[in-house]
Enzyme design. Structure first.
Site, PDB file in Angstrom:
ATOM      1  CE  LYS A 130      -3.908   1.896   2.708  1.00 13.07           C
ATOM      2  NZ  LYS A 130      -4.776   1.639   3.888  1.00 13.07           N
TER       3      LYS A 130
ATOM      4  CB  SER B  22      -7.945   3.498   3.032  1.00  9.02           C
ATOM      5  OG  SER B  22      -7.024   2.919   3.964  1.00  9.02           O
TER       6      SER B  22
ATOM      7  CB  SER C 227      -8.115   0.508   5.840  1.00 11.37           C
ATOM      8  OG  SER C 227      -8.760   1.743   6.050  1.00 11.37           O
TER       9      SER C 227
END
Length: 598
Positions: A78, A152, A176
């Site tokens: 990420k 997210s 997330s």
């Protein structure tokens, strides 16, 4: 050809490491820069440098491919987690920087042989559960592009679900690392806070941030967590494992379920979750409805209280100096942090602590809490119309987890009638990650569904390897299940593993004048196999257990019928002078039963 599991990848390239670079380069040609799940893709030179380092350690460093448990395994990161030489943007181009060092978790995974392939898209500054708040575009659901991917950690979930990498790293502050797993039919492990270092991670809320792991199988997710985790002396929020928690759930798991389940009118999600509850019952689990008030109130604290000010602080100068650089929704959310005083912040912490105490007290009576990963899913157009409302709905069963210091595992569940995934999540107290994973492996094996969006079923699951945080103990007499001293194990969070036998060179004696009655096990060339039970006892509790063992018994090393050795009960030879040889009965319970019948 989609990547499947870590074990399959490693088993192939351990045998032919020279093919690794070519395979990764070929895979790279299949990744597309217009796939907005990626923000940055490693180039050939960046991939080759990582592979060459591994090969050099093998060719001239005295190591073998098998010394690297993740040898050549491609993984994604990420884009709020640092990878040396690759840009970190947190999905905000104006924020972009080029770190000189890897985040701690990336360093550890590379040391285990994994290859960093690229950086993935996210809701800007990890603020959102939708996967749409990014200037790089909304990441679509892997099953239906009209729906959101969840956030997210949207890109990290997407590339795993589509088989582009074996696993990926996300982050999880409010859910997330779980919502995108649920929406894309994969596993999302949200570890206990502090187990995986957050050094080198762009903070959202430092007190609550976790690095999370996405994978197709629970085995892979837990394997990666073990390799990436561990105390980091350079991370102020890193924690050492206390070695006090059970290795697995009870044989008959006891799960809490919210007394009032909310699906916001989504009938298909409700039906799918009910099917999953039915399957848990069929697996032998006991389901108990509990008052969900404290969980709900704590979840509301995360964005409706002073905790949002942590995000304001984390974003820093760009919030004040370049407001136009931020996603409008993200900035609006973060701006609320300016509305709170220091007094508000302290009150928020007092409220959090009180609610967390209530939650952990409730969960102390259960193996875990089971909830829908998300109560509903929304289309991209629906999110565009009501971004805050629907984002909040997604967090119904996730927002409280880190505030209460809990561990969580998002698992694929039954599909909805419209073909979209509808996952479940198991939530347990801190440091129960292994127990969650043990059950998660069983769940995936029992469900036997296709994983991700690649249309393949996992191979037969294997149990996790013996834990270094537990002592495997063989018991032979009064500590067996149903016997009077078994509570000395269970009250120390020891869990039953299996019934088995010793090697064929032991004799068993009924000792005289013991209360309660106890046997003595001794090694002998003229012996036979004796029934024993194996238990895993947390390492931190092992010493106090041993201190309760009274003479003439003690703890030594026993050899089992498969040749392995474990700790177990032994007996002083002098105690055998007036003991009764009961070896022929083959075990303590068999002798007790015959003895009482006689």
């Amino acid at each position: 050809m989609p990547v499947l599991t870590v074990a399959e990848w490693v088993s192939f390239y351990h045998k032919q490491p020279e093919r690794l670079s070519a395979a990764l380069q070929q895979m790279g040609k299949e990744w597309h820069s217009d796939d907005n799940a990626w923000i940055y893709l490693a180039n050939e030179q960046e991939i080759d440098s990582q592979v060459n380092r591994l090969l050099q350690e093998i060719n001239s460093g005295g190591k073998k491919a098998s010394d690297f448990p993740l040898f050549g395994v491609p993984f994604a990161i990420k884009d709020n987690i640092d990878v040396a030489g690759m840009p970190t943007s947190a999905a905000c181009p104006a924020f972009t920087y080029f770190p000189e060092e890897d985040a701690t978790v990336v360093t550890r995974l590379k040391a285990a042989g994994a290859i960093a392939i690229g950086k993935t898209n996210l809701d800007q500054f990890a603020t959102g559960l939708v996967g749409t708040r990014s200037p790089f575009g909304a990441v679509a659901n892997a099953f239906n592009a009209d729906y959101v991917s969840g956030g997210s950690s949207s890109g990290s979930a997407s590339v795993v679900a589509r088989g582009l990498v074996c696993f990926s790293l996300g982050t999880d502050t409010a859910g997330s690392g779980r919502i995108p797993a649920g929406f894309n039919n994969i596993v999302g492990l949200k570890p206990t806070k502090g187990w995986l270092s957050t050094r080198g991670v762009v903070p959202a809320c430092r007190l609550n941030d976790c690095v999370s792991i996405f994978a197709l199988s629970v085995e892979d997710a837990y394997c990666v967590a073990e390799l990436a985790g561990g105390y980091d002396p350079l991370d102020a929020y890193s924690r050492s494992h206390p070695k006090t928690t059970p290795a697995c759930f009870n044989q008959i798991p006891r799960f809490a379920v919210p007394d009032r389940l909310e699906f916001f009118g989504d009938f298909q999600a409700a039906v799918a979750f009910e099917r999953s509850l039915t399957r848990l019952t069929e697996m032998g689990a006991e389901l108990v409805a509990i008052d969900f008030t404290a969980f709900r109130e704590l979840a509301e604290q995360l964005y409706q209280g002073a905790w949002v000010a942590e995000r304001t602080l984390a974003i820093g100068a760009i919030f004040h100096e370049q407001p136009e650089a931020m996603d409008p929704q993200v900035r609006a959310i973060v701006a609320h942090g300016l509305n709170y005083s220091a007094c508000d912040a302290w009150q928020a912490e007092y409220t959090r602590a009180e609610l967390a105490l209530r939650i952990n007290q409730q969960l102390s009576h259960f193996d875990a809490l089971v909830v829908p990963t998300s109560p509903t899913i929304r289309t991209l157009s629906e999110i565009a119309e009501q971004p805050v409302r629907y984002n909040s709905q997604f967090g119904t069963y996730t927002n409280f987890t880190n505030l209460a210091d809990l561990s969580a595992l998002a698992l694929p569940g039954y599909f909805r009638a419209d073909g979209l995934p509808a996952g479940i999540t198991l939530i347990a107290p801190a440091w129960q990650d292994r127990a969650l994973s043990q059950f998660g492996i069983l769940w995936q094996s029992t469900l036997s569904q296709k994983v991700g969006a690649i249309g393949k079923v996992l191979a037969a699951a294997t149990p996790l390897v013996a834990s270094c945080r537990h002592v495997r103990l063989a018991v032979v007499g009064a500590h067996l299940r149903g016997q009077p001293l078994n509570s000395q194990l269970t009250r120390r969070a020891a869990t039953f593993v299996a019934e088995t036998h010793t090697a064929a060179d032991y004799r068993l004696y009924a000792l005289a004048n013991t209360q309660p009655a106890k046997p003595g096990l001794v090694r002998s060339r003229h012996g036979q196999r004796i029934v024993v039970e194996l238990w895993d006892i947390p390492l931190a509790h092992f010493g106090e257990f041993v201190a309760e063992v009274l003479p003439p018994l003690g703890i030594g090393t026993l050899t089992l019928e498969d040749g392995s050795t474990v700790k177990g009960f032994i007996c002083e030879p002098t105690a055998l002078n007036d003991a009764t040889d009961i070896t022929a009965w083959g075990g303590w319970k068999a002798w007790l039963a015959r003895h009482h019948r006689a």
